[in-house]
Design an enzyme around this catalytic site. Sequence first.
Site, PDB file in Angstrom:
ATOM      1  CB  SER A  52     -25.613 -24.700 -12.066  1.00  0.00           C
ATOM      2  OG  SER A  52     -25.535 -25.172 -10.728  1.00  0.00           O
ATOM      3  CG  MET A  53     -20.337 -24.846 -13.754  1.00  0.00           C
ATOM      4  SD  MET A  53     -18.778 -24.102 -14.212  1.00  0.00           S
ATOM      5  CE  MET A  53     -17.563 -25.137 -13.481  1.00  0.00           C
ATOM      6  CD  GLU A 112     -17.313 -31.322 -17.787  1.00  0.00           C
ATOM      7  OE1 GLU A 112     -18.010 -30.402 -18.247  1.00  0.00           O
ATOM      8  OE2 GLU A 112     -16.865 -31.322 -16.627  1.00  0.00           O
ATOM      9  CB  CYS A 152     -27.763 -19.487  -4.216  1.00  0.00           C
ATOM     10  SG  CYS A 152     -27.396 -17.751  -4.561  1.00  0.00           S
ATOM     11  CB  THR A 184     -18.993 -35.451 -12.581  1.00  0.00           C
ATOM     12  OG1 THR A 184     -18.957 -34.517 -13.663  1.00  0.00           O
ATOM     13  CG2 THR A 184     -17.980 -36.548 -12.847  1.00  0.00           C
ATOM     14  CB  SER A 217     -25.458 -29.077  -9.725  1.00  0.00           C
ATOM     15  OG  SER A 217     -25.063 -29.626 -10.968  1.00  0.00           O
ATOM     16  N   GLY A 218     -23.088 -31.448  -8.727  1.00  0.00           N
ATOM     17  CA  GLY A 218     -22.882 -32.883  -8.510  1.00  0.00           C
ATOM     18  C   GLY A 218     -23.286 -33.767  -9.682  1.00  0.00           C
ATOM     19  CD  GLN A 239     -20.723 -29.048 -20.388  1.00  0.00           C
ATOM     20  OE1 GLN A 239     -21.375 -30.024 -20.081  1.00  0.00           O
ATOM     21  NE2 GLN A 239     -19.602 -28.716 -19.759  1.00  0.00           N
TER      22      GLN A 239
HETATM   23 ZN    ZN Z   1     -29.395 -16.676  -4.332  1.00  0.00          ZN
END
Ligand code: ZN
Length: 199
Positions: free
Chosen positions: A22-23, A94, A150, A28, A25-26, A96
């Site tokens: 996800s964004m 990037e 989260c 790069t 998440s490290g 995606q």
């Molecule tokens: Zn959560």
Amino acid sequence: MFLESKANKDSKKGWIEVITGSMFSGKTEELLRRLKRARIANQRVEIFKPKIDIRYSDEQVVSHDQNAIHSTPVDSSGNILLLTGNVDVVGIDEAQFFDKGLSGVCTTLANQGIRVIVAGLDMDFKGKPFGPIPELLAVAEYVTKVHAICMRCGDLAQFSHRLTQEEQTIMLGEKEEYEPLCRACFIEALQKEKEQKKL
Ligand code: ZN
């Protein structure tokens, strides 16, 4: 595409690595860590990213902690083949945002003996597989899923929840526009938005 490329004369071995999640998440950072390590070993490294990613400088792969490496922005995945010189390692950030041709391009490079390291979002803000990433996951030798935390409950997060009501899939942004969420919090957030739309 697969049959066209033959292993080069010194029979270097190529392969494909994918770093996804996800964004925040490290991804790069992990890509840069691997590329820097290769550089220390005097391997020739080239980095590409889609031209669409204009958040920062045109010429740099910049992670959120400003840990920068020079990169070449390209219009389409096919241009990566045209622009790849005599290298040992190709990094793609990037990913995606590239077209569906990207997995074929990475396969061609790997078949030529190049180590290919691809970083990109696995899912869009709706939780759907993103662009060429699913196919890349299938053809890669190594897949690393990295996670964010989260923002609502502190568990591991794998979803990039969009905080604005913008419907466009390609929207680049930072903390103001997205929050990383775990599955339970992501489902809850989507449900609340649905209810709000009904009101
Ligand atoms: Zn959560």
